[in-house]
Design a protein around this motif. Structure first.
Motif, PDB file in Angstrom:
ATOM      1  N   LYS A 107      35.065 -14.198  25.856  1.00 15.53           N
ATOM      2  CA  LYS A 107      33.643 -14.066  25.559  1.00 15.53           C
ATOM      3  C   LYS A 107      33.341 -14.726  24.224  1.00 15.53           C
ATOM      4  O   LYS A 107      34.151 -14.654  23.287  1.00 15.53           O
ATOM      5  N   ILE A 108      32.184 -15.360  24.150  1.00 13.50           N
ATOM      6  CA  ILE A 108      31.722 -15.886  22.866  1.00 13.50           C
ATOM      7  C   ILE A 108      30.267 -15.457  22.687  1.00 13.50           C
ATOM      8  O   ILE A 108      29.593 -15.099  23.642  1.00 13.50           O
ATOM      9  N   PHE A 109      29.833 -15.518  21.416  1.00 13.01           N
ATOM     10  CA  PHE A 109      28.441 -15.193  21.118  1.00 13.01           C
ATOM     11  C   PHE A 109      27.723 -16.456  20.650  1.00 13.01           C
ATOM     12  O   PHE A 109      28.271 -17.230  19.860  1.00 13.01           O
ATOM     13  N   GLY A 110      26.523 -16.660  21.162  1.00 21.51           N
ATOM     14  CA  GLY A 110      25.703 -17.782  20.700  1.00 21.51           C
ATOM     15  C   GLY A 110      24.333 -17.284  20.290  1.00 21.51           C
ATOM     16  O   GLY A 110      23.701 -16.541  21.027  1.00 21.51           O
ATOM     17  N   LYS A 111      23.891 -17.693  19.100  1.00 19.05           N
ATOM     18  CA  LYS A 111      22.535 -17.329  18.669  1.00 19.05           C
ATOM     19  C   LYS A 111      21.529 -18.011  19.587  1.00 19.05           C
ATOM     20  O   LYS A 111      20.515 -17.459  19.965  1.00 19.05           O
ATOM     21  N   THR A 112      21.861 -19.263  19.949  1.00 24.56           N
ATOM     22  CA  THR A 112      21.014 -20.007  20.887  1.00 24.56           C
ATOM     23  C   THR A 112      21.912 -20.687  21.922  1.00 24.56           C
ATOM     24  O   THR A 112      23.114 -20.867  21.693  1.00 24.56           O
ATOM     25  N   ILE A 113      21.302 -21.047  23.039  1.00 24.45           N
ATOM     26  CA  ILE A 113      22.023 -21.755  24.103  1.00 24.45           C
ATOM     27  C   ILE A 113      21.243 -23.003  24.460  1.00 24.45           C
ATOM     28  O   ILE A 113      20.011 -22.969  24.549  1.00 24.45           O
ATOM     29  N   VAL A 114      21.963 -24.117  24.649  1.00 21.81           N
ATOM     30  CA  VAL A 114      21.324 -25.324  25.156  1.00 21.81           C
ATOM     31  C   VAL A 114      21.855 -25.574  26.565  1.00 21.81           C
ATOM     32  O   VAL A 114      23.059 -25.744  26.754  1.00 21.81           O
ATOM     33  N   LEU A 115      20.969 -25.565  27.540  1.00 16.76           N
ATOM     34  CA  LEU A 115      21.357 -25.845  28.918  1.00 16.76           C
ATOM     35  C   LEU A 115      21.299 -27.354  29.133  1.00 16.76           C
ATOM     36  O   LEU A 115      20.231 -27.957  29.076  1.00 16.76           O
ATOM     37  N   ALA A 116      22.473 -27.952  29.348  1.00 15.36           N
ATOM     38  CA  ALA A 116      22.540 -29.407  29.568  1.00 15.36           C
ATOM     39  C   ALA A 116      23.414 -29.647  30.796  1.00 15.36           C
ATOM     40  O   ALA A 116      24.409 -30.359  30.746  1.00 15.36           O
ATOM     41  N   THR A 117      23.016 -28.997  31.877  1.00 15.32           N
ATOM     42  CA  THR A 117      23.874 -28.949  33.060  1.00 15.32           C
ATOM     43  C   THR A 117      23.613 -30.073  34.066  1.00 15.32           C
ATOM     44  O   THR A 117      24.196 -30.078  35.148  1.00 15.32           O
ATOM     45  N   GLY A 118      22.722 -30.996  33.714  1.00 14.53           N
ATOM     46  CA  GLY A 118      22.539 -32.159  34.566  1.00 14.53           C
ATOM     47  C   GLY A 118      21.821 -31.878  35.872  1.00 14.53           C
ATOM     48  O   GLY A 118      21.105 -30.886  36.004  1.00 14.53           O
ATOM     49  N   CYS A 119      22.004 -32.762  36.826  1.00 14.04           N
ATOM     50  CA  CYS A 119      21.336 -32.575  38.115  1.00 14.04           C
ATOM     51  C   CYS A 119      22.312 -32.788  39.261  1.00 14.04           C
ATOM     52  O   CYS A 119      23.441 -33.193  39.053  1.00 14.04           O
ATOM     53  N   ARG A 120      21.866 -32.468  40.447  1.00  7.13           N
ATOM     54  CA  ARG A 120      22.684 -32.616  41.659  1.00  7.13           C
ATOM     55  C   ARG A 120      21.952 -33.524  42.626  1.00  7.13           C
ATOM     56  O   ARG A 120      20.723 -33.582  42.619  1.00  7.13           O
ATOM     57  N   GLU A 121      22.713 -34.148  43.489  1.00  4.63           N
ATOM     58  CA  GLU A 121      22.078 -34.985  44.502  1.00  4.63           C
ATOM     59  C   GLU A 121      21.506 -34.128  45.605  1.00  4.63           C
ATOM     60  O   GLU A 121      22.107 -33.129  46.006  1.00  4.63           O
ATOM     61  N   ARG A 122      20.357 -34.543  46.111  1.00  9.91           N
ATOM     62  CA  ARG A 122      19.753 -33.805  47.205  1.00  9.91           C
ATOM     63  C   ARG A 122      20.547 -34.080  48.483  1.00  9.91           C
ATOM     64  O   ARG A 122      20.841 -35.217  48.799  1.00  9.91           O
ATOM     65  N   THR A 123      20.878 -33.028  49.173  1.00  9.25           N
ATOM     66  CA  THR A 123      21.609 -33.198  50.423  1.00  9.25           C
ATOM     67  C   THR A 123      20.829 -32.607  51.585  1.00  9.25           C
ATOM     68  O   THR A 123      21.265 -32.672  52.712  1.00  9.25           O
ATOM     69  N   ALA A 124      19.662 -32.045  51.333  1.00  8.67           N
ATOM     70  CA  ALA A 124      18.887 -31.367  52.367  1.00  8.67           C
ATOM     71  C   ALA A 124      18.625 -32.285  53.557  1.00  8.67           C
ATOM     72  O   ALA A 124      18.613 -31.853  54.700  1.00  8.67           O
ATOM     73  N   LYS A 125      18.445 -33.543  53.260  1.00 11.35           N
ATOM     74  CA  LYS A 125      18.169 -34.514  54.311  1.00 11.35           C
ATOM     75  C   LYS A 125      19.286 -34.566  55.342  1.00 11.35           C
ATOM     76  O   LYS A 125      19.048 -34.832  56.510  1.00 11.35           O
ATOM     77  N   GLN A 126      20.501 -34.304  54.888  1.00  8.36           N
ATOM     78  CA  GLN A 126      21.634 -34.328  55.811  1.00  8.36           C
ATOM     79  C   GLN A 126      21.379 -33.375  56.975  1.00  8.36           C
ATOM     80  O   GLN A 126      21.762 -33.633  58.093  1.00  8.36           O
ATOM     81  N   VAL A 127      20.767 -32.263  56.665  1.00  8.98           N
ATOM     82  CA  VAL A 127      20.547 -31.225  57.653  1.00  8.98           C
ATOM     83  C   VAL A 127      19.445 -31.607  58.634  1.00  8.98           C
ATOM     84  O   VAL A 127      19.427 -31.181  59.775  1.00  8.98           O
ATOM     85  N   LEU A 128      18.508 -32.443  58.174  1.00  7.57           N
ATOM     86  CA  LEU A 128      17.354 -32.762  59.017  1.00  7.57           C
ATOM     87  C   LEU A 128      17.618 -33.847  60.061  1.00  7.57           C
ATOM     88  O   LEU A 128      16.843 -34.025  60.973  1.00  7.57           O
ATOM     89  N   ILE A 129      18.724 -34.556  59.911  1.00 11.32           N
ATOM     90  CA  ILE A 129      19.003 -35.636  60.862  1.00 11.32           C
ATOM     91  C   ILE A 129      19.703 -35.041  62.088  1.00 11.32           C
ATOM     92  O   ILE A 129      20.616 -34.232  61.953  1.00 11.32           O
ATOM     93  N   GLN A 130      19.270 -35.466  63.273  1.00  9.10           N
ATOM     94  CA  GLN A 130      19.884 -34.946  64.495  1.00  9.10           C
ATOM     95  C   GLN A 130      21.294 -35.488  64.675  1.00  9.10           C
ATOM     96  O   GLN A 130      21.595 -36.587  64.273  1.00  9.10           O
ATOM     97  N   GLY A 131      22.119 -34.679  65.356  1.00  6.12           N
ATOM     98  CA  GLY A 131      23.442 -35.147  65.737  1.00  6.12           C
ATOM     99  C   GLY A 131      24.544 -34.319  65.138  1.00  6.12           C
ATOM    100  O   GLY A 131      24.297 -33.268  64.530  1.00  6.12           O
ATOM    101  N   THR A 132      25.758 -34.789  65.304  1.00  5.39           N
ATOM    102  CA  THR A 132      26.934 -34.075  64.818  1.00  5.39           C
ATOM    103  C   THR A 132      27.105 -34.312  63.332  1.00  5.39           C
ATOM    104  O   THR A 132      26.336 -35.054  62.721  1.00  5.39           O
ATOM    105  N   ARG A 133      28.092 -33.688  62.736  1.00 12.10           N
ATOM    106  CA  ARG A 133      28.373 -33.910  61.312  1.00 12.10           C
ATOM    107  C   ARG A 133      29.786 -34.460  61.133  1.00 12.10           C
ATOM    108  O   ARG A 133      30.686 -33.765  60.692  1.00 12.10           O
ATOM    109  N   PRO A 134      29.985 -35.703  61.545  1.00 13.54           N
ATOM    110  CA  PRO A 134      31.316 -36.281  61.393  1.00 13.54           C
ATOM    111  C   PRO A 134      31.587 -36.675  59.941  1.00 13.54           C
ATOM    112  O   PRO A 134      30.655 -36.721  59.126  1.00 13.54           O
TER     113      PRO A 134
END
Lengths: 415, 120
Positions: A107-134
């Motif tokens: 455990k550590i203590f921080g008086k302040t926190i900076v969130l610099a966690t970046g971003c993720r690629e959207r994958t939702a589209k994968q789900v919307l396309i018809q067919g199998t998931r090879p």
């Protein structure tokens, strides 16, 4: 328990810039990275074009971020890698963070926190396309990791869905390494990526860009064998009869990035619907006292130079943070803006050098950007072109204005 | 003729008019746009970024780039040249692995110092 003035979560360009900036303000800083090496996504962005603003040089991603790592190494900032934050709790005067790594739990203590966690690629589209998931359906970033970090080719012939910058960069990269990129398909009538990337990644290599097109089906059992593409109308409905089957062994998705805010969710930090990052004031402090946000976790940037700049704003302000009451007012916009950052102004904090980042909602030519306070125009700036993929930034000085909690700060774009 | 400048993310829209030997360029925000447009009309050049294989376990490939621009039609020749290259010594960021490729005066340099760090 070790105590710090500033704890930075994320060791990519935003986090490193925040840590270095906080250290410059004499803060005791701790930086946490979950991967084995610092540098974030820039480790795999081997293409050039980074640092034109910051260093006035055209650098590759690794070069850009390693310059910042060099700066970090000259400070007394404590940086740990292969470490995860599993819990954050608010306590008297700050936060305690639970960390997990190969040495166990601490455990550590921080008086302040900076969130610099970046971003993720959207994958939702994968789900919307018809067919199998090879096997063979990758995000552009995953394909980039295969080629640029592992040195392995994920495809011989592929189709790219989405014209985001990483997709365009990967179209060129895969072509250079001997793969055939059949085409880039974009559902919208305009490309999402920067124009220069359309030119240098697609035109240079005769890779066709099909606007108003999308992938409608995937075929294959173990491995992708083909995809079906089709044209769409203005309402994004598939035009019957335009379907076409393309044999390929990979479908690469470049359909957008979303700020990563798992930590922010766990702290109930309000997020902006448009940026999908936390709502912040001009110091990049979120609506939670002492918690700051920057980089692609705050809003998806198109240039790392802006990421570094934002990291510095967050780091510097986190370092000098005094728990004093904020007086927040909204920055209002007309309907021509896609988003703005920051969304609020704390009139109890310095208001002479406010940096506003924005994107327009659509393409504009010869536009005037206007800032008004209580109906009085205090600043204008002309733009020959505004395009949603190209973020703009302006400096705003409000120190000459008399502001109170009922003041109305309005941004407008006039054609 | 219309071009989009690729020198920086501004992506200036350039208009090029060729009148015999004279090339006029408009639309650029800086002089680099003019240089780019003229090169594009006469001898298009590009910088190349890629990776080379290494013998080191922690880094199967090392990112590299040309430290200047080479003729556009030499891009695939350079890729072929680098295909056969295996890096077997630890080099610093910025160090050249190939010098003066195709007599262009341009070197291929490492863009990461990851091989210099022996930390675990």
């Amino acid at each position: 328990m070790n105590k710090y003035d500033v704890v930075v979560i994320g060791g990519g360009p935003a986090g490193i810039a925040a840590a270095v900036a906080a250290h410059k303000q004499k803060a005791k800083v701790f930086l946490i990275e979950r991967e084995a090496r610092l540098g974030g996504i820039l480790k795999q962005c081997i293409h050039d074009g980074f640092g034109l603003i910051r260093f006035k040089e055209k650098l590759s991603g690794p070069e850009y971020v390693e310059r910042y790592i060099d700066m970090l190494n000259q400070t007394s900032v404590e940086a740990v890698t292969l470490t995860f934050v599993s819990d954050i709790k608010q306590v008297e005067g700050g936060y305690t963070l639970t960390l997990v790594n190969r040495n166990g739990i601490s455990k550590i203590f921080g008086k302040t926190i900076v969130l610099a966690t970046g971003c993720r690629e959207r994958t939702a589209k994968q789900v919307l396309i018809q067919g199998t998931r090879p096997a063979g359906v990758f995000t552009a970033g995953t394909a980039q990791y295969y080629v640029n970090i592992l040195g392995k080719m994920p495809t011989k012939k592929c189709v790219i869905l989405g014209s985001g910058d990483i997709g365009l960069i990967m179209a060129r990269r895969l072509t250079l390494e001997g793969a055939k990129v059949e085409g880039v398909y974009e559902v919208k009538p305009t490309p999402s990526g920067l124009t220069r990337n359309i030119v240098q990644c697609l035109h240079d290599f005769d890779i066709p860009l099909h606007l108003s097109h999308t992938v409608t089906k995937v075929f294959g059992e173990d491995r992708l064998e083909a995809v079906e593409v089709a044209e769409v109308d203005e309402k994004m409905n598939i035009k019957e009869g335009t379907q076409r089957k393309i044999e390929c062994d990979a479908l690469i998705l470049s359909v957008g990035l979303i700020p990563e805010n798992e930590v922010a969710y766990s702290l109930d930090i309000p997020l902006d619907r448009c940026t999908k990052g936390p709502t912040v004031d001009q110091t990049f402090m979120t609506m939670r006292e002492g918690i700051f946000s920057c980089g692609n976790a705050l809003h998806v940037n198109d240039l790392v130079d802006y990421v570094s700049e934002g990291g510095e704003i967050a780091g510097e302000n986190a370092a000098v943070y005094k728990n004093k009451e904020r007086k927040l007012i909204d920055i209002k916009t007309d309907k021509n803006f896609l988003y703005i950052v920051p969304q609020k102004i704390d009139i109890n904090a310095p208001i002479d050098k406010i940096k506003i980042y924005f994107r327009s909602i659509k393409d504009f030519d010869n536009t005037k950007f206007i800032v008004s306070v209580d109906g009085k125009v205090i600043m204008t700036k002309k733009y020959a072109h505004l395009r949603p993929p190209e973020m703009e930034s302006v400096k705003l000085d409000l120190s000459k204005e008399t502001l109170n909690e009922s003041s109305v700060i309005l941004l407008t774009l006039e054609e | 003729m219309n071009l989009v400048c690729i020198v920086c993310p501004n992506g200036c829209r350039l208009t090029v008019t060729i009148d015999g030997e004279d090339i006029t360029v408009t639309g650029q925000k800086c002089p680099k746009g003019k240089t780019y447009a003229i090169a594009e009309m006469t001898e298009p050049k590009r910088s190349v970024t890629t990776t080379v294989r290494t013998v080191f376990e922690e880094a199967p490939v090392l990112p590299v780039r040309t430290n200047g621009e080479i003729p556009k039609d030499k891009i695939f020749d350079l890729m072929k040249l680098l295909d056969g290259f295996v890096l077997n010594k630890r080099i610093k960021r910025g160090e050249a692995i190939l010098r003066n490729v195709f007599d262009s005066g341009v070197d291929v340099i490492a863009t990461s110092g990851m091989l210099m760090k022996e930390e675990t």
